[in-house]
Write an enzyme that holds these catalytic residues in place. Structure first.
Site, PDB file in Angstrom:
ATOM      1  N   ASN A 161      -5.269   0.568   7.978  1.00  0.00           N
ATOM      2  CA  ASN A 161      -4.700  -0.028   9.195  1.00  0.00           C
ATOM      3  C   ASN A 161      -3.243  -0.460   9.014  1.00  0.00           C
ATOM      4  OD1 ASN A 161      -4.846  -1.813  11.761  1.00  0.00           O
ATOM      5  ND2 ASN A 161      -4.458  -3.307  10.127  1.00  0.00           N
TER       6      ASN A 161
ATOM      7  N   VAL B  64       0.818  -1.220   0.000  1.00  0.00           N
ATOM      8  CA  VAL B  64       0.000   0.000   0.000  1.00  0.00           C
ATOM      9  C   VAL B  64       0.852   1.271   0.000  1.00  0.00           C
ATOM     10  CG1 VAL B  64      -2.022  -1.068   1.089  1.00  0.00           C
ATOM     11  CG2 VAL B  64      -0.275   0.010   2.530  1.00  0.00           C
TER      12      VAL B  64
ATOM     13  N   SER C 288      -2.769   5.729  16.804  1.00  0.00           N
ATOM     14  CA  SER C 288      -2.132   5.162  18.002  1.00  0.00           C
ATOM     15  C   SER C 288      -2.308   6.158  19.139  1.00  0.00           C
ATOM     16  CB  SER C 288      -0.638   4.955  17.748  1.00  0.00           C
ATOM     17  OG  SER C 288       0.052   4.759  18.971  1.00  0.00           O
TER      18      SER C 288
ATOM     19  N   LYS D  12       1.430   8.978  13.011  1.00  0.00           N
ATOM     20  CA  LYS D  12       0.163   8.677  13.692  1.00  0.00           C
ATOM     21  C   LYS D  12      -0.591   9.960  14.040  1.00  0.00           C
ATOM     22  CE  LYS D  12       0.305   4.189  13.565  1.00  0.00           C
ATOM     23  NZ  LYS D  12      -0.642   3.488  12.678  1.00  0.00           N
TER      24      LYS D  12
ATOM     25  N   TYR E 110       7.333   7.336  13.631  1.00  0.00           N
ATOM     26  CA  TYR E 110       6.042   6.632  13.756  1.00  0.00           C
ATOM     27  C   TYR E 110       5.010   7.552  14.415  1.00  0.00           C
ATOM     28  CZ  TYR E 110       2.860   2.928  15.537  1.00  0.00           C
ATOM     29  OH  TYR E 110       1.782   2.133  15.857  1.00  0.00           O
TER      30      TYR E 110
HETATM   31  N1  LIG Z   1      -0.316  -3.492  18.324  1.00  0.00           N
HETATM   32  C1  LIG Z   1      -0.252  -2.343  18.953  1.00  0.00           C
HETATM   33  O1  LIG Z   1       0.104  -2.290  20.144  1.00  0.00           O
HETATM   34  C2  LIG Z   1      -0.614  -1.064  18.245  1.00  0.00           C
HETATM   35  C3  LIG Z   1      -0.734   0.095  19.024  1.00  0.00           C
HETATM   36  C4  LIG Z   1      -1.063   1.286  18.397  1.00  0.00           C
HETATM   37  C5  LIG Z   1      -1.301   1.307  17.035  1.00  0.00           C
HETATM   38  N2  LIG Z   1      -1.189   0.172  16.306  1.00  0.00           N
HETATM   39  C6  LIG Z   1      -1.431   0.271  14.864  1.00  0.00           C
HETATM   40  O2  LIG Z   1      -2.373  -0.687  14.470  1.00  0.00           O
HETATM   41  C7  LIG Z   1      -2.140  -1.065  13.111  1.00  0.00           C
HETATM   42  C8  LIG Z   1      -2.064  -2.572  13.032  1.00  0.00           C
HETATM   43  O3  LIG Z   1      -1.034  -2.981  13.882  1.00  0.00           O
HETATM   44  P1  LIG Z   1      -0.786  -4.473  14.359  1.00  0.00           P
HETATM   45  O4  LIG Z   1      -0.360  -4.389  15.764  1.00  0.00           O
HETATM   46  O5  LIG Z   1      -1.921  -5.331  13.962  1.00  0.00           O
HETATM   47  O6  LIG Z   1       0.528  -4.768  13.516  1.00  0.00           O
HETATM   48  P2  LIG Z   1       1.004  -5.999  12.639  1.00  0.00           P
HETATM   49  O7  LIG Z   1       2.442  -5.766  12.403  1.00  0.00           O
HETATM   50  O8  LIG Z   1       0.534  -7.269  13.285  1.00  0.00           O
HETATM   51  O9  LIG Z   1       0.169  -5.798  11.307  1.00  0.00           O
HETATM   52  C9  LIG Z   1       0.468  -4.825  10.344  1.00  0.00           C
HETATM   53  C10 LIG Z   1       0.192  -5.443   8.987  1.00  0.00           C
HETATM   54  O10 LIG Z   1       0.431  -4.446   7.999  1.00  0.00           O
HETATM   55  C11 LIG Z   1       1.100  -5.077   6.929  1.00  0.00           C
HETATM   56  N3  LIG Z   1       1.855  -4.091   6.165  1.00  0.00           N
HETATM   57  C12 LIG Z   1       2.928  -3.365   6.576  1.00  0.00           C
HETATM   58  N4  LIG Z   1       3.368  -2.599   5.583  1.00  0.00           N
HETATM   59  C13 LIG Z   1       2.566  -2.842   4.511  1.00  0.00           C
HETATM   60  C14 LIG Z   1       2.544  -2.353   3.184  1.00  0.00           C
HETATM   61  N5  LIG Z   1       3.443  -1.472   2.740  1.00  0.00           N
HETATM   62  N6  LIG Z   1       1.583  -2.815   2.335  1.00  0.00           N
HETATM   63  C15 LIG Z   1       0.670  -3.725   2.762  1.00  0.00           C
HETATM   64  N7  LIG Z   1       0.675  -4.239   4.011  1.00  0.00           N
HETATM   65  C16 LIG Z   1       1.606  -3.787   4.879  1.00  0.00           C
HETATM   66  C17 LIG Z   1       2.013  -6.088   7.574  1.00  0.00           C
HETATM   67  O11 LIG Z   1       2.436  -7.084   6.653  1.00  0.00           O
HETATM   68  C18 LIG Z   1       1.146  -6.614   8.693  1.00  0.00           C
HETATM   69  O12 LIG Z   1       0.392  -7.753   8.278  1.00  0.00           O
HETATM   70  C19 LIG Z   1      -0.861  -0.362  12.687  1.00  0.00           C
HETATM   71  O13 LIG Z   1      -1.192   0.807  11.974  1.00  0.00           O
HETATM   72  C20 LIG Z   1      -0.204  -0.022  14.009  1.00  0.00           C
HETATM   73  O14 LIG Z   1       0.639   1.089  13.902  1.00  0.00           O
HETATM   74  C21 LIG Z   1      -0.860  -1.013  16.879  1.00  0.00           C
END
Ligand SMILES: NC(=O)c1ccc[n+]([C@@H]2O[C@H](COP(=O)([O-])OP(=O)(O)OC[C@H]3O[C@@H](n4cnc5c(N)ncnc54)[C@H](O)[C@@H]3O)[C@@H](O)[C@H]2O)c1
Length: 258
Positions: free
Chosen positions: A93, A67, A145, A162, A158
């Protein structure tokens, strides 16, 4: 109360990850047709199989795309409308993480973070906007986030992206209200995904260490399960949130009152 998204079609980026896959499954349970987008083909395949196993009637399309490439957005919209003839919900996401203090932050890292974590949200919104408007009840849910509003040391790139997501979400809500389109951000706190477990293990830390970190990190005293983030995303995507737009909802177990 199944069927909260019946008749709707949704795009979820980062669909193979922790929060994205939980959102995909919940949306499928609630009757949406879903397009899961991720660049990790193997993980995406496993997630689609798991969703079809859990929700036999699920209507799921998987798309391997980066993406962070502007041209991917048009292909994602095309695949969604080919499959479902409409787009009602966009969940931006996908995200990556980077751990560079600002005093050492490299251009390459800035470019990656801004492209994937911020611009991909803008590109996909723009390409889908005609369909989201035509829906009449379109909903964009952007995953930000808690660190958008509470930055820390060491992840400045990051956290900047966000914060940009929240600003973008509010502007979009302003501009598109006349089309019945709502835009909101969800700000997760500590959410335990395979990424965190792998990263901790690589640093010689145990699950117990992770749990101890969460215990003092929020009122809930624990990590969130990805599904606990998916529920607020579902609500914002659904017509139940028809009076909610331009919001940034903290889903953080009560992090900031500590
Ligand atoms: N887990 C947490 O504690 C947390 C906290 C705050 C925010 N977030 C946000 O939530 C969202 C999801 O996070 P998560 O914890 O499920 O992370 P994750 O790493 O499990 O999932 C992220 C997914 O995005 C995909 N991805 C990354 N770059 C990509 C690209 N260029 N094209 C297509 N796909 C891509 C990855 O392959 C992965 O499957 C993110 O935006 C993250 O910043 C997560």
């Amino acid at each position: 109360m199944a069927g909260r998204l019946q008749g709707k079609a949704a795009i979820i980026t980062g669909g193979a990850g922790g929060i994205g896959s939980a959102t995909g499954q919940l949306f499928a349970e609630e009757g949406a047709g879903i397009v899961l987008v991720d660049r990790d083909a193997a993980a995406l395949e496993a997630v689609v199989a798991a969703i079809k196993g859990a929700v036999p009637a699920a209507r799921v399309v998987s798309l391997v795309e980066d993406v962070g490439e502007e041209a991917a957005a048009g292909r994602i919209v095309e695949a969604t409308t080919s499959a479902f003839g409409r787009i009602d919900i966009l969940v931006n996401n996908a995200g990556i993480r980077a751990y560079e203090p600002l005093g050492e932050a490299r251009s390459e890292t800035w470019n990656d973070i801004l492209r994937i974590n911020l611009l991909s949200y803008a590109w996909l919104t723009r390409e889908a906007i005609g369909y989201l408007r035509a829906s009449g009840r379109g909903s964009v849910v952007n995953v930000s986030s808690t660190h958008a509003v509470n930055p820390r040391a060491g992840m400045g790139q990051y956290d900047v992206a966000k914060a940009g997501i929240i600003s973008m979400t509010k502007t979009l809500a302003f501009e598109e209200a006349k089309h019945g389109l709502r835009a909101n951000a969800v700000c997760p706190g500590l959410t335990l995904t395979p990424f965190h477990i792998r990263r901790a293990e690589a640093a010689g830390r145990t699950r117990g260490d992770l749990d101890a970190e969460a215990k003092g990190g929020c009122l809930a005293g624990r990590w969130a399960e990805p599904r606990e983030i998916a529920y607020p995303i579902l609500w914002l995507a659904s017509d139940e949130a028809s009076y909610v737009t331009a919001s940034a909802i903290m889903v953080d177990g009560g992090r900031f009152v500590l």
